[in-house]
Design an enzyme around this catalytic site. Structure first.
Site, mmCIF file in Angstrom:
data_model
loop_
_atom_site.group_PDB
_atom_site.id
_atom_site.type_symbol
_atom_site.label_atom_id
_atom_site.label_comp_id
_atom_site.label_asym_id
_atom_site.label_seq_id
_atom_site.Cartn_x
_atom_site.Cartn_y
_atom_site.Cartn_z
ATOM 1 N N TYR A 143 1.121 -1.150 0.055
ATOM 2 C CA TYR A 143 -0.218 -0.495 0.106
ATOM 3 C C TYR A 143 1.088 1.598 0.001
ATOM 4 O O TYR A 143 2.014 1.817 0.544
ATOM 5 C CB TYR A 143 -1.020 -0.284 1.315
ATOM 6 C CG TYR A 143 -1.864 0.633 1.407
ATOM 7 C CD1 TYR A 143 -2.126 1.680 0.202
ATOM 8 C CD2 TYR A 143 -2.568 0.909 2.676
ATOM 9 C CE1 TYR A 143 -3.744 2.877 0.820
ATOM 10 C CE2 TYR A 143 -3.805 2.106 3.002
ATOM 11 C CZ TYR A 143 -4.131 2.946 1.750
ATOM 12 O OH TYR A 143 -4.730 3.743 1.575
ATOM 13 N N LYS A 172 -1.659 -1.207 -3.781
ATOM 14 C CA LYS A 172 -2.900 -0.035 -4.458
ATOM 15 C C LYS A 172 -1.804 1.050 -4.283
ATOM 16 O O LYS A 172 -0.920 1.237 -3.324
ATOM 17 C CB LYS A 172 -3.247 0.270 -2.994
ATOM 18 C CG LYS A 172 -4.780 1.242 -3.323
ATOM 19 C CD LYS A 172 -5.015 1.459 -1.965
ATOM 20 C CE LYS A 172 -5.932 2.850 -2.165
ATOM 21 N NZ LYS A 172 -6.922 3.070 -0.805
#
Length: 309
Positions: A143, A172
């Protein structure tokens, strides 16, 4: 061999609290169900929008369990759960990953630790993610969100290097960097590594650059509108998809102006009839002033479109 999550639209679900800051279970379940009925591909539990850093270990595990139970009981067994498992030490992150599997998640999403930014060299970042991914019982996603990691912004070389780990299956990119996204998608097959945009304002641009979709906050309010745009993209109707993308870009910006997480909760409560506006300090609930004016009016227009779908 671990596999990436299915392509599509994922929602980092907000978490609703009662006035005493305990879980508002009926509201949480109502929200999960509305998102699932809106057609979304999966739900991120304990993402940044889920106030993960404000919860105890037990609360984080319970939020995942409650989400999985709600989906399964209502016929949405196919909706994936990605659990946010970021923590400030490798030891704690590993524990959260184990908790996530026990509670019913299918994937984990892990932030880079950020208490000591000068210590987080590229070598140390690689070491941390590899160490946790080695121990993680679920497929692991990196992330990248500089806003919540003291400005630490992983570059495409670092992420590409991590993608070679057998249990690291995706990322992400809440940095919103399309150049970075495209470098990754053009280097690593999506069947091996999912690159997901982290904001709605670059959703279609990311898809056109080979992304696997997005994990974005705005679908908390507009799941159907996002899925409509995604369906148009899949059908090759790019001009029509771009018209909706323009609306999503406006909505993403407006959501930040009406209070971010607090604003999302207030909008959902006001327009969809469940939940309240309580956030855990130091976050602040949306003010009356924020839920008025041009940004709020733009979101009202988008909510009307959502309800018409």
């Amino acid at each position: 061999m671990s596999h990436p999550p299915p392509s599509g639209i994922y929602v980092p679900a907000v978490l609703f609290f009662k006035d005493n800051e305990e879980f508002d279970v009926p509201a949480i379940k109502s929200h999960i169900l509305r998102l699932a009925k809106g057609g979304i591909t999966g739900i991120v539990v304990q993402g940044s929008n889920g106030e993960a850093q404000h919860l105890s270990h037990d609360e984080r595990k319970e939020a995942i369990r409650l989400t999985r139970q709600t989906l399964d009981e209502n016929g949405f067994q196919n909706v994936a759960i990605i659990a946010g498992c970021g923590a400030q030490s490798a030891r704690e992150t590993k524990r959260l990953c184990v908790d996530a599997k026990e509670a019913g998640a299918g994937f984990v999403l892990v932030l880079t630790p950020s208490v000591w930014p000068p210590q987080m060299t590229k070598e140390n970042i690689l070491r941390f993610h590899r160490e946790v991914a080695d121990a993680c019982p679920l497929p692991y996603m990196v992330y990248n969100f500089p806003t919540v990691t003291a400005g630490i912004d992983l570059d495409s070389d670092t992420i590409a290097t991590l993608s070679q780990h057998p249990n690291i299956v995706g990322t992400k990119l809440s940095c919103g960097n399309i150049g970075k996204l495209h470098r990754l998608t053009s280097t690593i097959p999506s069947s091996e590594f999912a690159v997901l945009a982290g904001v709605s304002e670059v959703l279609l641009q990311g898809l056109l650059s080979g992304s696997s979709g997005a994990i974005a906050a705005l679908p908390n309010i507009l799941p159907k509108l996002h899925m409509k745009m995604y369906s148009l993209f899949q059908a090759g109707k790019i001009d029509e998809a771009m018209k909706i993308q323009a609306l999503l870009g406006q909505g993403d910006w407006a959501t930040g102006r009406v209070g971010g997480i607090g604003g999302i909760k207030a909008l959902v409560s006001k327009h969809f009839g469940y939940g309240g506006t309580v956030v855990r300090s130091p976050l602040k609930p949306a003010s009356v002033e924020q839920l008025s004016g041009p940004y709020y009016e733009k979101l009202k227009e988008l909510i009307a479109l959502e309800k018409a779908l």
